[in-house]
Design an enzyme around this catalytic site. Sequence first.
Site, PDB file in Angstrom:
ATOM      1  N   CYS A  20      52.399  57.164 103.014  1.00 28.11           N
ATOM      2  CA  CYS A  20      52.145  55.727 103.115  1.00 28.11           C
ATOM      3  C   CYS A  20      50.687  55.471 103.466  1.00 28.11           C
ATOM      4  O   CYS A  20      50.153  54.406 103.229  1.00 28.11           O
ATOM      5  CB  CYS A  20      53.029  55.117 104.191  1.00 28.11           C
ATOM      6  SG  CYS A  20      54.654  55.829 104.207  1.00 28.11           S
ATOM      7  N   GLN A  68      63.209  60.335 109.495  1.00 25.72           N
ATOM      8  CA  GLN A  68      62.940  61.756 109.220  1.00 25.72           C
ATOM      9  C   GLN A  68      63.950  62.685 109.892  1.00 25.72           C
ATOM     10  O   GLN A  68      64.054  63.849 109.523  1.00 25.72           O
ATOM     11  CB  GLN A  68      61.520  62.139 109.677  1.00 25.72           C
ATOM     12  CG  GLN A  68      60.424  61.454 108.886  1.00 25.72           C
ATOM     13  CD  GLN A  68      60.302  61.937 107.435  1.00 25.72           C
ATOM     14  OE1 GLN A  68      60.797  63.003 107.071  1.00 25.72           O
ATOM     15  NE2 GLN A  68      59.640  61.157 106.597  1.00 25.72           N
TER      16      GLN A  68
HETATM   17  N1  PLP Z   1      59.844  55.502 108.948  1.00 25.52           N
HETATM   18  C1  PLP Z   1      59.444  56.762 108.750  1.00 25.52           C
HETATM   19  C2  PLP Z   1      59.341  57.686 109.916  1.00 25.52           C
HETATM   20  C3  PLP Z   1      59.122  57.222 107.463  1.00 25.52           C
HETATM   21  O1  PLP Z   1      58.725  58.488 107.274  1.00 25.52           O
HETATM   22  C4  PLP Z   1      59.231  56.318 106.380  1.00 25.52           C
HETATM   23  C5  PLP Z   1      58.835  56.749 105.010  1.00 25.52           C
HETATM   24  O2  PLP Z   1      57.979  57.563 104.808  1.00 25.52           O
HETATM   25  C6  PLP Z   1      59.680  55.018 106.639  1.00 25.52           C
HETATM   26  C7  PLP Z   1      59.970  54.641 107.921  1.00 25.52           C
HETATM   27  C8  PLP Z   1      59.849  54.031 105.532  1.00 25.52           C
HETATM   28  O3  PLP Z   1      61.046  54.275 104.850  1.00 25.52           O
HETATM   29  P1  PLP Z   1      61.264  53.659 103.369  1.00 25.52           P
HETATM   30  O4  PLP Z   1      60.386  54.427 102.459  1.00 25.52           O
HETATM   31  O5  PLP Z   1      62.727  53.889 103.093  1.00 25.52           O
HETATM   32  O6  PLP Z   1      60.947  52.213 103.457  1.00 25.52           O
END
Ligand code: PLP
Length: 364
Positions: A311, A166
């Site tokens: 998520c 982020q």
């Molecule tokens: N880490 C953080 C802080 C995130 O906000 C996200 C996605 O929302 C991820 C990891 C995962 O990234 P990706 O969607 O590219 O797998």
Amino acid sequence: MIYFDAAATRAVLPEVMETCKPYFKDSYGNPSALYDMGLDARRAVEQSRRTIANILNCSPNEIFFTSGGTESDNWALNGRGVYCSSIEHHAVLNHINNGIIPCNSQGIVSLNYLKSCLSFATKETKYKPIVSIMYANNEIGVIEPIEDAAEIAHHFGCKFHTDAVQYFGHGEIDLSYIDYMSVSGHKIGAMKGIGFLYAKDGLIASMIKGGEQEKGHRAGTENVPAIVSLAVASDIMYKNLESNNIKLRNLQSYLYTNISENFPMAHLNGTDNWDERLPNILSFRFDGYQGEVLQSFLNDFGIAVGTGSACNSGNGKPSHVLKSIGLSDEECNSTIRFSYTENNTLDEIDTLINVLKQAITILR
Ligand code: PLP
């Protein structure tokens, strides 16, 4: 659609789309192939690596392309003893086999707790865990004191990883105290399913076995258009860093002021020290209202907002991040996350506030 969920993902930047096109259409060769089309693709991959390395002032040998933030986090932490903060993304949190470092009500990780954990954990053993503290949180937008956390980790002989998914694109990054760093493309206007792991001195065990791609560290044919998109988006974000951040801070203060003035039941989640916040995320709880109901009402008027992390949504559980900063289940469930890009406008915020006013009256 008026889009206020940019921390979940954002549109591919138009310039990025244009630059990637040839790698779908003409230069679609396999970068391992030794004829011209393959060599073109290889050049594009290596140029992309150099572009990112230049932004971060590191060696291209320290950048490994991955399928995104989740894979980068997994790769950095896989098979190690891990200490991390209580507000990490699940891609980090689900590795925890050592300890979770709590946060205060502002969302800032407790450095004293980290210190005492590591002092105990590393006392009479050569075995050193890895410490993973995110650069900035995806749900509440709080920036963590990672330089201090890294100093503590190193003091106890531990490596330091940060999830910068982020933060990357919103601030300068000094890699001198970071051993591993995760970045994702789709948060900065690149394609989905691409990211990178920074590994200091290129020191990382291989995770995906197979061919010799990524110097034998991560097998599988490279996703050339996505890699190009990541480099171009990174370049654009860092070239426009200052002007974007001015726009984002302006949007942030307008949104914050409007919500605070119009909705007495709204409370900001996380610190109100603006220096410790990303410019593009504001999380509010609306006492007495359900975040998901407000979200659905806004959706009916063509406005997209988040309720905590994308998520997490759908599993019915209150967010672990909001719980960590001391919110009750009810407060967690009353939360809406507003996140935006430099392309959002003050007019869109006016529309959002007007629709929210209706929601608050009707759903009372
Ligand atoms: N880490 C953080 C802080 C995130 O906000 C996200 C996605 O929302 C991820 C990891 C995962 O990234 P990706 O969607 O590219 O797998």
